[in-house]
Motif scaffolding. Structure first.
Motif, PDB file in Angstrom:
ATOM      1  N   UNK A  23       0.824  -1.208   0.000  1.00  0.00           N
ATOM      2  CA  UNK A  23       0.000   0.000   0.000  1.00  0.00           C
ATOM      3  C   UNK A  23       0.864   1.267   0.000  1.00  0.00           C
ATOM      4  N   UNK A  24       1.973   1.257   0.723  1.00  0.00           N
ATOM      5  CA  UNK A  24       2.884   2.403   0.698  1.00  0.00           C
ATOM      6  C   UNK A  24       3.500   2.558  -0.679  1.00  0.00           C
ATOM      7  N   UNK A  25       3.854   1.451  -1.309  1.00  0.00           N
ATOM      8  CA  UNK A  25       4.428   1.510  -2.650  1.00  0.00           C
ATOM      9  C   UNK A  25       3.430   2.120  -3.637  1.00  0.00           C
ATOM     10  N   UNK A  26       2.157   1.707  -3.539  1.00  0.00           N
ATOM     11  CA  UNK A  26       1.121   2.258  -4.423  1.00  0.00           C
ATOM     12  C   UNK A  26       0.943   3.753  -4.181  1.00  0.00           C
ATOM     13  N   UNK A  27       0.917   4.155  -2.923  1.00  0.00           N
ATOM     14  CA  UNK A  27       0.755   5.566  -2.576  1.00  0.00           C
ATOM     15  C   UNK A  27       1.915   6.403  -3.125  1.00  0.00           C
ATOM     16  N   UNK A  28       3.118   5.947  -2.853  1.00  0.00           N
ATOM     17  CA  UNK A  28       4.309   6.671  -3.325  1.00  0.00           C
ATOM     18  C   UNK A  28       4.368   6.708  -4.847  1.00  0.00           C
ATOM     19  N   UNK A  29       4.011   5.583  -5.495  1.00  0.00           N
ATOM     20  CA  UNK A  29       4.041   5.527  -6.949  1.00  0.00           C
ATOM     21  C   UNK A  29       3.075   6.530  -7.551  1.00  0.00           C
ATOM     22  N   UNK A  30       1.850   6.600  -7.010  1.00  0.00           N
ATOM     23  CA  UNK A  30       0.867   7.515  -7.594  1.00  0.00           C
ATOM     24  C   UNK A  30       1.329   8.962  -7.492  1.00  0.00           C
ATOM     25  N   UNK A  31       1.965   9.296  -6.381  1.00  0.00           N
ATOM     26  CA  UNK A  31       2.501  10.654  -6.236  1.00  0.00           C
ATOM     27  C   UNK A  31       3.561  10.941  -7.290  1.00  0.00           C
ATOM     28  N   UNK A  32       4.412   9.954  -7.529  1.00  0.00           N
ATOM     29  CA  UNK A  32       5.548  10.156  -8.415  1.00  0.00           C
ATOM     30  C   UNK A  32       5.161  10.220  -9.886  1.00  0.00           C
ATOM     31  N   UNK A  33       4.226   9.385 -10.324  1.00  0.00           N
ATOM     32  CA  UNK A  33       3.971   9.301 -11.768  1.00  0.00           C
ATOM     33  C   UNK A  33       2.838  10.201 -12.261  1.00  0.00           C
ATOM     34  N   UNK A  34       2.045  10.740 -11.349  1.00  0.00           N
ATOM     35  CA  UNK A  34       0.953  11.620 -11.782  1.00  0.00           C
ATOM     36  C   UNK A  34       1.540  12.832 -12.505  1.00  0.00           C
ATOM     37  N   UNK A  35       1.016  13.090 -13.706  1.00  0.00           N
ATOM     38  CA  UNK A  35       1.503  14.195 -14.519  1.00  0.00           C
ATOM     39  C   UNK A  35       2.631  13.829 -15.466  1.00  0.00           C
ATOM     40  N   UNK A  36       3.167  12.628 -15.308  1.00  0.00           N
ATOM     41  CA  UNK A  36       4.269  12.178 -16.171  1.00  0.00           C
ATOM     42  C   UNK A  36       3.721  11.586 -17.468  1.00  0.00           C
ATOM     43  N   UNK A  37       4.566  11.566 -18.488  1.00  0.00           N
ATOM     44  CA  UNK A  37       4.206  10.846 -19.700  1.00  0.00           C
ATOM     45  C   UNK A  37       4.318   9.355 -19.391  1.00  0.00           C
ATOM     46  N   UNK A  38       3.698   8.545 -20.235  1.00  0.00           N
ATOM     47  CA  UNK A  38       3.800   7.100 -20.040  1.00  0.00           C
ATOM     48  C   UNK A  38       5.251   6.653 -20.142  1.00  0.00           C
ATOM     49  N   UNK A  39       5.989   7.249 -21.044  1.00  0.00           N
ATOM     50  CA  UNK A  39       7.402   6.899 -21.200  1.00  0.00           C
ATOM     51  C   UNK A  39       8.186   7.219 -19.928  1.00  0.00           C
ATOM     52  N   UNK A  40       7.942   8.390 -19.347  1.00  0.00           N
ATOM     53  CA  UNK A  40       8.619   8.768 -18.103  1.00  0.00           C
ATOM     54  C   UNK A  40       8.225   7.832 -16.965  1.00  0.00           C
ATOM     55  N   UNK A  41       6.936   7.500 -16.883  1.00  0.00           N
ATOM     56  CA  UNK A  41       6.449   6.615 -15.826  1.00  0.00           C
ATOM     57  C   UNK A  41       7.085   5.232 -15.930  1.00  0.00           C
ATOM     58  N   UNK A  42       7.214   4.718 -17.144  1.00  0.00           N
ATOM     59  CA  UNK A  42       7.813   3.393 -17.321  1.00  0.00           C
ATOM     60  C   UNK A  42       9.317   3.417 -17.048  1.00  0.00           C
ATOM     61  N   UNK A  43       9.969   4.536 -17.307  1.00  0.00           N
ATOM     62  CA  UNK A  43      11.392   4.667 -16.962  1.00  0.00           C
ATOM     63  C   UNK A  43      11.558   4.617 -15.435  1.00  0.00           C
ATOM     64  N   UNK A  44      10.652   5.266 -14.718  1.00  0.00           N
ATOM     65  CA  UNK A  44      10.681   5.221 -13.246  1.00  0.00           C
ATOM     66  C   UNK A  44      10.390   3.803 -12.746  1.00  0.00           C
TER      67      UNK A  44
END
Length: 143
Positions: free
Chosen positions: A68-89
């Motif tokens: 659940x912490x991983x999901x929370x942190x991930x959503x914060x990090x990838x929101x607003x990113x391109x799909x390419x940027x999100x997949x790089x992360x």
């Protein structure tokens, strides 16, 4: 426990007890579920996208503090990113938790999960939301 380990523990517990971007995203066009049958962790990503960028992202789910912490942190990090940027992360995150690579600076507070690679049974917990994000990216790409 060292100071860094204590800080990481606090980050994980904070995101577990008060997750960011948790809850329903009304009208979400893209919904992807992930489940870890070995421990019962579940996550559902609800995503709005313009096709290039993740414009809004929320999650529902239940499970251990790590998933659940991983999901929370991930959503914060990838929101607003391109799909390419999100997949790089995603690749950098998985290199950290699966292979034990040092945390990439771009991962920010997700570094709190860097010790997961030492706990093989917990790797699936940490990567659950990220695997769902990868599946969502495939759906957006049409395959």
């Amino acid at each position: 426990m060292g100071l860094l380990e204590e800080l990481y523990r606090e980050i994980i517990l904070r995101h577990y007890k008060s997750p960011q971007n948790h809850g329903e995203l009304p009208g979400a066009r893209l919904r992807v579920k992930g489940e870890n049958p070995s421990c019962g962790d579940q996550v559902e990503l609800q995503i709005e996208t313009d096709g290039q960028r993740i414009t809004e992202l929320r999650f529902l789910g239940q499970g251990c503090a790590i998933s659940q912490a991983s999901a929370s942190l991930m959503t914060e990090l990838v929101k607003g990113k391109t799909w390419e940027e999100a997949l790089a992360l995603e690749r950098k995150f998985k290199a950290m938790v699966v292979d034990g690579a040092p945390p990439a600076p771009e991962l920010g507070d997700l570094a709190a999960l860097s010790g997961v690679h030492k706990l093989p049974a917990r790797v699936k917990c940490a990567t659950l939301a990220w695997n769902a994000l990868e599946q969502a990216a495939r759906e957006v790409a049409g395959g």
